[in-house]
Motif scaffolding. Structure first.
Motif, PDB file in Angstrom:
ATOM      1  N   ARG A 116       0.859  -1.185   0.000  1.00  0.00           N
ATOM      2  CA  ARG A 116       0.000   0.000   0.000  1.00  0.00           C
ATOM      3  C   ARG A 116       0.895   1.235   0.000  1.00  0.00           C
ATOM      4  O   ARG A 116       2.043   1.178   0.432  1.00  0.00           O
ATOM      5  CB  ARG A 116      -0.939   0.027   1.207  1.00  0.00           C
ATOM      6  CG  ARG A 116      -2.065  -0.992   1.110  1.00  0.00           C
ATOM      7  CD  ARG A 116      -3.010  -0.968   2.295  1.00  0.00           C
ATOM      8  NE  ARG A 116      -4.109  -1.895   2.072  1.00  0.00           N
ATOM      9  CZ  ARG A 116      -5.304  -1.548   1.625  1.00  0.00           C
ATOM     10  NH1 ARG A 116      -5.571  -0.268   1.387  1.00  0.00           N
ATOM     11  NH2 ARG A 116      -6.253  -2.438   1.433  1.00  0.00           N
ATOM     12  N   PRO A 207      -2.669   0.065  -4.199  1.00  0.00           N
ATOM     13  CA  PRO A 207      -3.677   0.851  -3.475  1.00  0.00           C
ATOM     14  C   PRO A 207      -3.040   2.079  -2.836  1.00  0.00           C
ATOM     15  O   PRO A 207      -2.044   1.965  -2.120  1.00  0.00           O
ATOM     16  CB  PRO A 207      -4.190  -0.128  -2.417  1.00  0.00           C
ATOM     17  CG  PRO A 207      -3.922  -1.483  -2.996  1.00  0.00           C
ATOM     18  CD  PRO A 207      -2.643  -1.344  -3.764  1.00  0.00           C
ATOM     19  N   LEU A 209      -3.320   6.113  -0.997  1.00  0.00           N
ATOM     20  CA  LEU A 209      -4.011   7.165  -0.250  1.00  0.00           C
ATOM     21  C   LEU A 209      -3.209   8.449  -0.378  1.00  0.00           C
ATOM     22  O   LEU A 209      -1.995   8.449  -0.177  1.00  0.00           O
ATOM     23  CB  LEU A 209      -4.125   6.779   1.239  1.00  0.00           C
ATOM     24  CG  LEU A 209      -4.559   7.891   2.209  1.00  0.00           C
ATOM     25  CD1 LEU A 209      -6.034   8.252   1.994  1.00  0.00           C
ATOM     26  CD2 LEU A 209      -4.311   7.473   3.662  1.00  0.00           C
ATOM     27  N   ARG A 225      -5.094  17.044  -4.244  1.00  0.00           N
ATOM     28  CA  ARG A 225      -6.326  16.516  -4.826  1.00  0.00           C
ATOM     29  C   ARG A 225      -6.112  16.143  -6.298  1.00  0.00           C
ATOM     30  O   ARG A 225      -6.615  15.124  -6.768  1.00  0.00           O
ATOM     31  CB  ARG A 225      -7.446  17.546  -4.683  1.00  0.00           C
ATOM     32  CG  ARG A 225      -8.808  17.044  -5.141  1.00  0.00           C
ATOM     33  CD  ARG A 225      -9.920  17.918  -4.600  1.00  0.00           C
ATOM     34  NE  ARG A 225      -9.690  19.335  -4.900  1.00  0.00           N
ATOM     35  CZ  ARG A 225     -10.429  20.330  -4.398  1.00  0.00           C
ATOM     36  NH1 ARG A 225     -11.406  20.047  -3.539  1.00  0.00           N
ATOM     37  NH2 ARG A 225     -10.179  21.573  -4.716  1.00  0.00           N
ATOM     38  N   ALA A 228      -4.272  12.824  -6.515  1.00  0.00           N
ATOM     39  CA  ALA A 228      -5.166  11.697  -6.253  1.00  0.00           C
ATOM     40  C   ALA A 228      -6.014  11.360  -7.477  1.00  0.00           C
ATOM     41  O   ALA A 228      -6.310  10.186  -7.739  1.00  0.00           O
ATOM     42  CB  ALA A 228      -6.054  12.005  -5.053  1.00  0.00           C
ATOM     43  N   HIS A 233      -8.143   4.865  -8.755  1.00  0.00           N
ATOM     44  CA  HIS A 233      -8.819   4.413  -7.534  1.00  0.00           C
ATOM     45  C   HIS A 233      -8.158   4.904  -6.243  1.00  0.00           C
ATOM     46  O   HIS A 233      -8.376   4.331  -5.165  1.00  0.00           O
ATOM     47  CB  HIS A 233      -8.904   2.883  -7.491  1.00  0.00           C
ATOM     48  CG  HIS A 233      -9.420   2.267  -8.758  1.00  0.00           C
ATOM     49  ND1 HIS A 233     -10.694   2.498  -9.228  1.00  0.00           N
ATOM     50  CD2 HIS A 233      -8.810   1.467  -9.681  1.00  0.00           C
ATOM     51  CE1 HIS A 233     -10.864   1.842 -10.368  1.00  0.00           C
ATOM     52  NE2 HIS A 233      -9.743   1.218 -10.664  1.00  0.00           N
ATOM     53  N   ARG A 235      -7.542   6.874  -2.904  1.00  0.00           N
ATOM     54  CA  ARG A 235      -8.364   7.537  -1.895  1.00  0.00           C
ATOM     55  C   ARG A 235      -7.774   8.912  -1.610  1.00  0.00           C
ATOM     56  O   ARG A 235      -6.576   9.126  -1.755  1.00  0.00           O
ATOM     57  CB  ARG A 235      -8.402   6.719  -0.603  1.00  0.00           C
ATOM     58  CG  ARG A 235      -8.932   5.298  -0.758  1.00  0.00           C
ATOM     59  CD  ARG A 235      -9.052   4.647   0.612  1.00  0.00           C
ATOM     60  NE  ARG A 235      -9.224   3.210   0.508  1.00  0.00           N
ATOM     61  CZ  ARG A 235      -9.394   2.405   1.556  1.00  0.00           C
ATOM     62  NH1 ARG A 235      -9.406   2.936   2.789  1.00  0.00           N
ATOM     63  NH2 ARG A 235      -9.532   1.115   1.405  1.00  0.00           N
ATOM     64  N   ALA A 237      -7.845  12.133   1.350  1.00  0.00           N
ATOM     65  CA  ALA A 237      -8.258  12.600   2.673  1.00  0.00           C
ATOM     66  C   ALA A 237      -7.775  14.026   2.868  1.00  0.00           C
ATOM     67  O   ALA A 237      -6.629  14.354   2.524  1.00  0.00           O
ATOM     68  CB  ALA A 237      -7.697  11.695   3.767  1.00  0.00           C
ATOM     69  N   VAL A 256      -6.700   8.501   9.611  1.00  0.00           N
ATOM     70  CA  VAL A 256      -6.850   8.162   8.191  1.00  0.00           C
ATOM     71  C   VAL A 256      -5.842   7.082   7.773  1.00  0.00           C
ATOM     72  O   VAL A 256      -6.146   6.218   6.945  1.00  0.00           O
ATOM     73  CB  VAL A 256      -6.740   9.407   7.289  1.00  0.00           C
ATOM     74  CG1 VAL A 256      -7.852  10.384   7.610  1.00  0.00           C
ATOM     75  CG2 VAL A 256      -5.386  10.093   7.401  1.00  0.00           C
ATOM     76  N   GLU A 259      -7.207   3.700   9.100  1.00  0.00           N
ATOM     77  CA  GLU A 259      -8.310   3.199   8.270  1.00  0.00           C
ATOM     78  C   GLU A 259      -7.782   2.623   6.956  1.00  0.00           C
ATOM     79  O   GLU A 259      -8.302   1.609   6.481  1.00  0.00           O
ATOM     80  CB  GLU A 259      -9.295   4.335   7.988  1.00  0.00           C
ATOM     81  CG  GLU A 259     -10.074   4.793   9.208  1.00  0.00           C
ATOM     82  CD  GLU A 259     -10.888   6.039   8.936  1.00  0.00           C
ATOM     83  OE1 GLU A 259     -10.810   6.579   7.805  1.00  0.00           O
ATOM     84  OE2 GLU A 259     -11.621   6.479   9.852  1.00  0.00           O
ATOM     85  N   PHE A 260      -6.766   3.250   6.406  1.00  0.00           N
ATOM     86  CA  PHE A 260      -6.230   2.793   5.121  1.00  0.00           C
ATOM     87  C   PHE A 260      -5.332   1.566   5.253  1.00  0.00           C
ATOM     88  O   PHE A 260      -5.448   0.610   4.486  1.00  0.00           O
ATOM     89  CB  PHE A 260      -5.435   3.950   4.482  1.00  0.00           C
ATOM     90  CG  PHE A 260      -4.779   3.592   3.181  1.00  0.00           C
ATOM     91  CD1 PHE A 260      -5.528   3.251   2.066  1.00  0.00           C
ATOM     92  CD2 PHE A 260      -3.387   3.607   3.067  1.00  0.00           C
ATOM     93  CE1 PHE A 260      -4.904   2.935   0.846  1.00  0.00           C
ATOM     94  CE2 PHE A 260      -2.765   3.299   1.870  1.00  0.00           C
ATOM     95  CZ  PHE A 260      -3.531   2.957   0.751  1.00  0.00           C
TER      96      PHE A 260
END
Length: 262
Positions: A116, A207, A209, A225, A228, A233, A235, A237, A256, A259-260
């Motif tokens: 990740r 994956p 974030l 932003r 991202a 795909h 994420r 935050a 955060v 959670e990821f």
């Protein structure tokens, strides 16, 4: 913990516990002229909650000797070498600022080694102003002041610190001041020059974030932003903080990331 990477010792903080390399691994990477300690809150939490944690000092930073790299790609290759030295097949990579470019490049060139990817305070490209570059080359104390000021949200000198008796800007400035001569200039030049392949970025399958501070003065919120949106795909935050989210919003960033990564 000490490893040998590319012929030199490499230091990694393990969160205050003996690392178990059989657990899911997370590698934390700091930014320009900093060291592993910027991740003290987040790395310690994960180390005590079922993860093998390595918060590294990049070459020429903190407790890691060796040549200061001048290209993001070279730091990324060193990072993959660290996995080899630690006996890790894969790890989650979490990078801040310059460190986010390092982990991103590692994921682009060795995606099978990255489970990740978390990019904190990031932008691609990560342009650096000429005044900042010149100060880093010719007047490092001035550049350290710039980094401390721009590296936090406006008026953050009036904010409460998570560490009683210390100030956010003061701690950042002191840490910069301990860096090796030339470390900040080399890092800023590397960030300014880095241009990953756009097609590779748009096809990244790891994956991902992206975490952006709404009051970030160094890697603006809109740049995070936009990054991202370029990664499939990914994420996104948003935190109520400046560039130094690890200390300005330590609990929110931990939330955060937890959670990821979990």
């Amino acid at each position: 913990m000490q490893f040998i990477v590319q012929g030199y010792p490499a230091y990694a903080y393990t969160g205050g516990v003996a690392p178990d390399m059989k657990l899911p691994a997370i590698v934390f990477v700091h930014g320009a002229a900093f060291d592993h300690s910027v991740w003290q809150w987040q790395s310690r939490y994960f180390a005590h909650h079922g993860f093998c944690v390595l918060a590294v000092d990049l070459p020429g930073h903190g407790r890691s000797p060796g040549t200061i790299r001048t290209r993001i790609e070279d730091w990324a290759a060193w990072l993959v070498g660290l996995l080899d030295a630690a006996g890790l097949e894969r790890a989650a990579f979490v990078g801040h600022s310059m460190g986010s470019l390092v982990v991103l490049d590692a994921a682009l060139h060795a995606p099978d080694r990255v489970s990740r990817l978390a990019l904190v305070g990031s932008a691609v490209p990560m342009g650096v102003g000429e005044a900042f570059l010149a100060a880093a080359r010719e007047a490092p104390p001035v550049a350290f002041d710039m980094e401390a000021t721009w590296g936090h949200a406006r008026l953050s000198q009036l904010s409460a610190s998570a560490v009683p008796g210390s100030t956010l800007l003061g701690a950042s400035r002191s840490l910069n001041g301990r860096s090796r001569p030339g470390a900040l200039a080399a890092a800023l030049e590397a960030c300014n020059a880095y241009r990953p392949d756009a097609a590779a970025l748009r096809s990244l399958a790891v994956p991902t974030l992206v975490v952006a501070g709404k009051r970030d003065q160094m890697t603006p919120f809109k740049a995070g932003r936009a990054l991202a949106s370029e990664i499939p795909h990914a994420r996104f935050a948003a935190l109520e903080a400046g560039h130094s989210m690890m200390s300005e919003a330590p609990r929110e960033l931990l939330r955060v990331l937890r959670e990821f990564l979990s």
